[in-house]
Design an enzyme around this catalytic site. Sequence first.
Site, mmCIF file in Angstrom:
data_model
loop_
_atom_site.group_PDB
_atom_site.id
_atom_site.type_symbol
_atom_site.label_atom_id
_atom_site.label_comp_id
_atom_site.label_asym_id
_atom_site.label_seq_id
_atom_site.Cartn_x
_atom_site.Cartn_y
_atom_site.Cartn_z
ATOM 1 N N ARG A 181 30.875 -102.955 -60.446
ATOM 2 C CA ARG A 181 29.788 -101.962 -60.543
ATOM 3 C C ARG A 181 28.428 -102.634 -60.737
ATOM 4 N NH1 ARG A 181 33.465 -99.789 -59.083
ATOM 5 N NH2 ARG A 181 34.375 -97.788 -59.642
ATOM 6 N N GLU A 225 26.317 -95.959 -66.753
ATOM 7 C CA GLU A 225 26.446 -96.485 -65.386
ATOM 8 C C GLU A 225 25.273 -96.049 -64.491
ATOM 9 O OE1 GLU A 225 30.457 -96.613 -63.443
ATOM 10 O OE2 GLU A 225 29.425 -95.432 -61.924
ATOM 11 N N SER A 260 31.432 -90.865 -63.205
ATOM 12 C CA SER A 260 31.630 -91.587 -64.483
ATOM 13 C C SER A 260 30.274 -91.882 -65.104
ATOM 14 C CB SER A 260 32.347 -92.908 -64.240
ATOM 15 O OG SER A 260 33.590 -92.651 -63.646
HETATM 16 C C1 LIG Z 1 31.220 -86.619 -58.542
HETATM 17 C C2 LIG Z 1 30.805 -88.069 -58.444
HETATM 18 C C3 LIG Z 1 31.766 -89.053 -58.240
HETATM 19 C C4 LIG Z 1 31.410 -90.408 -58.144
HETATM 20 N N1 LIG Z 1 32.383 -91.332 -57.931
HETATM 21 C C5 LIG Z 1 32.064 -92.645 -57.834
HETATM 22 C C6 LIG Z 1 33.083 -93.623 -57.590
HETATM 23 O O1 LIG Z 1 34.256 -93.317 -57.442
HETATM 24 N N2 LIG Z 1 32.698 -94.922 -57.529
HETATM 25 C C7 LIG Z 1 31.402 -95.313 -57.654
HETATM 26 O O2 LIG Z 1 31.122 -96.529 -57.576
HETATM 27 N N3 LIG Z 1 30.411 -94.408 -57.872
HETATM 28 C C8 LIG Z 1 30.713 -93.093 -57.959
HETATM 29 N N4 LIG Z 1 29.726 -92.164 -58.193
HETATM 30 C C9 LIG Z 1 28.335 -92.614 -58.369
HETATM 31 C C10 LIG Z 1 27.468 -92.528 -57.083
HETATM 32 O O3 LIG Z 1 28.132 -91.852 -56.063
HETATM 33 C C11 LIG Z 1 27.098 -93.920 -56.563
HETATM 34 O O4 LIG Z 1 26.426 -94.648 -57.545
HETATM 35 C C12 LIG Z 1 26.212 -93.857 -55.313
HETATM 36 O O5 LIG Z 1 26.135 -95.129 -54.725
HETATM 37 C C13 LIG Z 1 24.797 -93.353 -55.586
HETATM 38 O O6 LIG Z 1 24.184 -93.136 -54.332
HETATM 39 P P1 LIG Z 1 22.849 -92.286 -54.196
HETATM 40 O O7 LIG Z 1 22.392 -92.424 -52.794
HETATM 41 O O8 LIG Z 1 23.061 -90.916 -54.686
HETATM 42 O O9 LIG Z 1 21.850 -93.113 -55.132
HETATM 43 P P2 LIG Z 1 20.834 -92.560 -56.229
HETATM 44 O O10 LIG Z 1 21.604 -91.852 -57.272
HETATM 45 O O11 LIG Z 1 19.713 -91.850 -55.626
HETATM 46 O O12 LIG Z 1 20.321 -93.959 -56.828
HETATM 47 C C14 LIG Z 1 21.196 -94.792 -57.565
HETATM 48 C C15 LIG Z 1 20.535 -96.162 -57.745
HETATM 49 O O13 LIG Z 1 20.427 -96.805 -56.491
HETATM 50 C C16 LIG Z 1 19.043 -97.107 -56.202
HETATM 51 N N5 LIG Z 1 18.882 -96.889 -54.758
HETATM 52 C C17 LIG Z 1 19.138 -95.765 -54.049
HETATM 53 N N6 LIG Z 1 18.891 -95.980 -52.743
HETATM 54 C C18 LIG Z 1 18.450 -97.266 -52.637
HETATM 55 C C19 LIG Z 1 18.013 -98.078 -51.562
HETATM 56 N N7 LIG Z 1 17.954 -97.631 -50.292
HETATM 57 N N8 LIG Z 1 17.604 -99.342 -51.846
HETATM 58 C C20 LIG Z 1 17.628 -99.845 -53.096
HETATM 59 N N9 LIG Z 1 18.029 -99.111 -54.158
HETATM 60 C C21 LIG Z 1 18.439 -97.852 -53.931
HETATM 61 C C22 LIG Z 1 18.227 -96.153 -57.074
HETATM 62 O O14 LIG Z 1 16.952 -96.684 -57.346
HETATM 63 C C23 LIG Z 1 19.107 -96.069 -58.309
HETATM 64 O O15 LIG Z 1 18.884 -97.207 -59.122
HETATM 65 C C24 LIG Z 1 30.054 -90.797 -58.276
HETATM 66 C C25 LIG Z 1 29.065 -89.800 -58.480
HETATM 67 C C26 LIG Z 1 29.438 -88.455 -58.549
HETATM 68 C C27 LIG Z 1 28.372 -87.402 -58.743
#
Ligand SMILES: Cc1cc2nc3c(=O)[nH]c(=O)nc-3n(C[C@H](O)[C@H](O)[C@H](O)COP(=O)(O)OP(=O)(O)OC[C@H]3O[C@@H](n4cnc5c(N)ncnc54)[C@H](O)[C@@H]3O)c2cc1C
Length: 370
Positions: A179, A360, A263
Amino acid sequence: MSRTDRPSGPAGPVPYEWREDVPVENTLRLPARAGRELVMLDTAPSVFSDPEVGQWLADPAVQVIGGGSNLVFVAPVVGRAVRVAASRSWMTAKAVSAVKVVVEAGKGLDELVRETAVEGWYGLEALAEIPGTVGAAPVQNVGAYGTEIGERVVWVEAYDRLEGRLRRLSAEECAFGYRSSRFKRETGRWLITRVALSLSRERPDGWPPATYPGVADALADWAARNGREPESITPLEYAEIITRIRRRKLPDWRRGWPGSVGSFFQNPVVSVQRAAELRRRWPAMPQFELCGGDGVKLSAGWLIEQAGWKGQREGNVGVSPEHALVLLHHGGASGEEFWSLARRVRDAVAATFGVTLQAEPRIIGVDATE
Ligand SMILES: Cc1cc2nc3c(=O)[nH]c(=O)nc-3n(C[C@H](O)[C@H](O)[C@H](O)COP(=O)(O)OP(=O)(O)OC[C@H]3O[C@@H](n4cnc5c(N)ncnc54)[C@H](O)[C@@H]3O)c2cc1C
């Protein structure tokens, strides 16, 4: 998925646009707005030589936003933001056994998983139903059921906001960990624009992955119902099994309530000696040795449950009754109300076990260690 070796056609009539005072969607469904947002509609290198774009990205106060599934808005307003909306994907190399795909950061990860699984390509199927964008996936090296995106990464193209230039980082340079990655550690430095992934066209060794008890049971059940050997399962069928398992356990991130970021806390890692002390006091405590023996991973969910928080609800927020690691927003809460719950859960675990849980997701508007 385009089968050319570069993006087919221009991304759109303009490479980027500005939006003023816009809501920031987030799966926790806390109120959030961006005062001014730069939306990247193209990721071609030429876009980054535009002085207006360069100036905006050089400002460390500008927050990078993806799909909002790992953001916690304790403060409801982000002044300045940038988001990559470009979402094309294309195949750059195809060998007998492997294929390389390049994906722009704005594409949904789940959408990509399904597209590649439909093609019959192995490698991403265990990541089905994880919300968020492809651009955010390398940030915390998203993973589930024994697969992490970092294992498939060939390179990540990202704009280095410190040096003011676009760079291509190899998987090794991304320094992926559990992670974590270089992008997560170097907060505010990178805007990921494209990711190249290597997928297999042939059934890999050890297929299908079944180390997780829930998956092994579901696979056995699938094989019995379909009269087929588990090895014959396709990537798409496997992705569907994972989807069903996840939908039973986790809140629906596409719509409705409760909101969550999945999480909330990372599984903490303690020294081997500390783990032994904890085991003496709590013999039932689950512990997992890390490769190389440089620490022991504990189950944050177990610690929260033992500290008495699983299933607790306080006003508009609470801890999931199914999954102690998932904190919920039932509607109507402020970011501060949610954050106060998270702190109390963290403090209860620290008081019971002397172990400090780390959040996280990215916490916006407050120092996450407070
Ligand atoms: C129901 C649920 C289940 C989930 N299950 C999992 C799982 O099984 N495993 C897991 O690892 N995660 C899980 N997650 C967490 C989440 O899906 C991941 O962290 C995902 O990668 C976040 O993507 P996002 O585009 O929504 O990023 P955001 O939430 O918008 O941003 C997250 C971080 O990434 C950065 N970021 C976003 N886009 C970019 C970019 N283009 N360049 C640089 N930095 C960037 C942001 O600044 C921030 O620090 C879950 C979340 C939910 C709501």
